[in-house]
Design a protein around this motif. Structure first.
Motif, PDB file in Angstrom:
ATOM      1  N   LEU A  64       0.830  -1.199   0.000  1.00  0.00           N
ATOM      2  CA  LEU A  64       0.000   0.000   0.000  1.00  0.00           C
ATOM      3  C   LEU A  64       0.866   1.250   0.000  1.00  0.00           C
ATOM      4  O   LEU A  64       0.600   2.202  -0.732  1.00  0.00           O
ATOM      5  N   VAL A  65       1.920   1.250   0.788  1.00  0.00           N
ATOM      6  CA  VAL A  65       2.839   2.391   0.838  1.00  0.00           C
ATOM      7  C   VAL A  65       3.439   2.642  -0.544  1.00  0.00           C
ATOM      8  O   VAL A  65       3.465   3.776  -1.028  1.00  0.00           O
ATOM      9  N   LEU A 110      -3.232  15.058   9.249  1.00  0.00           N
ATOM     10  CA  LEU A 110      -2.084  14.629  10.026  1.00  0.00           C
ATOM     11  C   LEU A 110      -0.935  14.211   9.124  1.00  0.00           C
ATOM     12  O   LEU A 110      -1.120  13.825   7.984  1.00  0.00           O
ATOM     13  N   ARG A 111       0.237  14.311   9.681  1.00  0.00           N
ATOM     14  CA  ARG A 111       1.459  13.912   8.984  1.00  0.00           C
ATOM     15  C   ARG A 111       1.508  12.390   8.901  1.00  0.00           C
ATOM     16  O   ARG A 111       1.100  11.695   9.834  1.00  0.00           O
ATOM     17  N   GLY A 112       2.020  11.860   7.790  1.00  0.00           N
ATOM     18  CA  GLY A 112       2.165  10.416   7.624  1.00  0.00           C
ATOM     19  C   GLY A 112       3.246   9.858   8.542  1.00  0.00           C
ATOM     20  O   GLY A 112       4.001  10.604   9.162  1.00  0.00           O
ATOM     21  N   ASP A 116      11.332   3.298  10.740  1.00  0.00           N
ATOM     22  CA  ASP A 116      12.412   2.630  10.010  1.00  0.00           C
ATOM     23  C   ASP A 116      11.901   1.999   8.720  1.00  0.00           C
ATOM     24  O   ASP A 116      12.579   2.025   7.702  1.00  0.00           O
ATOM     25  N   GLY A 117      10.673   1.474   8.736  1.00  0.00           N
ATOM     26  CA  GLY A 117      10.139   0.786   7.570  1.00  0.00           C
ATOM     27  C   GLY A 117       9.305   1.644   6.637  1.00  0.00           C
ATOM     28  O   GLY A 117       9.129   1.311   5.477  1.00  0.00           O
ATOM     29  N   VAL A 118       8.757   2.737   7.143  1.00  0.00           N
ATOM     30  CA  VAL A 118       7.856   3.576   6.345  1.00  0.00           C
ATOM     31  C   VAL A 118       8.289   5.033   6.473  1.00  0.00           C
ATOM     32  O   VAL A 118       8.189   5.631   7.538  1.00  0.00           O
ATOM     33  N   ASP A 119       8.741   5.602   5.377  1.00  0.00           N
ATOM     34  CA  ASP A 119       9.185   6.995   5.376  1.00  0.00           C
ATOM     35  C   ASP A 119       8.147   7.842   4.639  1.00  0.00           C
ATOM     36  O   ASP A 119       8.264   8.114   3.453  1.00  0.00           O
ATOM     37  N   GLY A 138       1.040  14.241  -1.134  1.00  0.00           N
ATOM     38  CA  GLY A 138       2.470  14.396  -0.926  1.00  0.00           C
ATOM     39  C   GLY A 138       2.923  15.800  -1.235  1.00  0.00           C
ATOM     40  O   GLY A 138       4.111  16.100  -1.222  1.00  0.00           O
ATOM     41  N   ARG A 139       1.960  16.680  -1.526  1.00  0.00           N
ATOM     42  CA  ARG A 139       2.281  18.044  -1.919  1.00  0.00           C
ATOM     43  C   ARG A 139       1.741  19.033  -0.899  1.00  0.00           C
ATOM     44  O   ARG A 139       0.543  19.326  -0.869  1.00  0.00           O
ATOM     45  N   LEU A 140       2.612  19.547  -0.094  1.00  0.00           N
ATOM     46  CA  LEU A 140       2.224  20.499   0.940  1.00  0.00           C
ATOM     47  C   LEU A 140       1.560  21.720   0.325  1.00  0.00           C
ATOM     48  O   LEU A 140       0.583  22.251   0.875  1.00  0.00           O
ATOM     49  N   SER A 141       2.030  22.160  -0.814  1.00  0.00           N
ATOM     50  CA  SER A 141       1.432  23.339  -1.450  1.00  0.00           C
ATOM     51  C   SER A 141      -0.023  23.069  -1.814  1.00  0.00           C
ATOM     52  O   SER A 141      -0.877  23.946  -1.667  1.00  0.00           O
ATOM     53  N   TRP A 142      -0.324  21.859  -2.278  1.00  0.00           N
ATOM     54  CA  TRP A 142      -1.712  21.503  -2.588  1.00  0.00           C
ATOM     55  C   TRP A 142      -2.545  21.547  -1.309  1.00  0.00           C
ATOM     56  O   TRP A 142      -3.659  22.074  -1.284  1.00  0.00           O
TER      57      TRP A 142
END
Length: 176
Positions: A64-65, A110-112, A116-119, A138-142
């Protein structure tokens, strides 16, 4: 496409950059600034559930990631995964019914996860009752543009940055 111009811009207004560099989670009112009566502890409980459930879903599913990251390399926003328990019963965006312990009329951003396994610490997850699943960008501007539009309808009720014990009760605060 005109909307593609702002959707893919990577610039965030300087006055908001430091805020978003530090914030972990935000809880907004429902449409037209409506919010059922809750206290700061209840907002924090809902925020913690949103973080725990969404992060666990991503940590548990490497595929999924990868799917989310691949899709977001081409698109500013996507629904992902399956409905979370904190979302409660799916209802319309204008529903004012309160499901105790659930997101109900609120919006949680919220922030993702960053483990260690998921960045995914630079990704933002949105959770509402009226969508079938959470969404992610993934787009802060959006996200800033989206909040600026929705900010006319929703007020910031609770925010917490990365440091422990940094909850802020900002009841009915206008945002962006």
């Amino acid at each position: 496409v005109i909307s593609g111009i702002w959707m893919f811009a990577d610039e965030v207004p300087e006055k908001w950059q430091a805020y978003f560099d530090n914030v972990e989670v935000m809880v907004f009112s429902g449409s037209q600034h409506f919010a059922n009566t809750r206290n700061t502890d209840e907002f924090e409980h809902i925020a913690d559930q949103c973080i725990t459930q969404s992060h666990q879903r991503l940590v548990d599913d490497e595929g999924l990631v990868e799917q989310v990251k691949k899709r977001l390399s081409r698109s500013p926003l996507m629904p992902w995964g399956t409905r979370l328990d904190v979302q409660g019963t799916q209802r319309s965006a204008s529903c004012r019914e309160n499901e105790p312990g659930k997101i109900s009329e609120l919006l949680c951003l919220l922030r993702g996860p960053k483990t260690d396994g998921v960045d995914m610490g630079s990704y933002w997850i949105g959770i509402v009752r009226h969508d079938e699943t959470p969404y992610v960008t993934g787009r802060l501007s959006w996200l800033v543009d989206h909040i600026a539009v929705k900010g006319k309808k929703r007020g910031l009720l609770f925010a917490r940055d990365h440091t422990p014990d940094s909850s802020i009760d900002v009841t009915r605060e206008e945002f962006i």
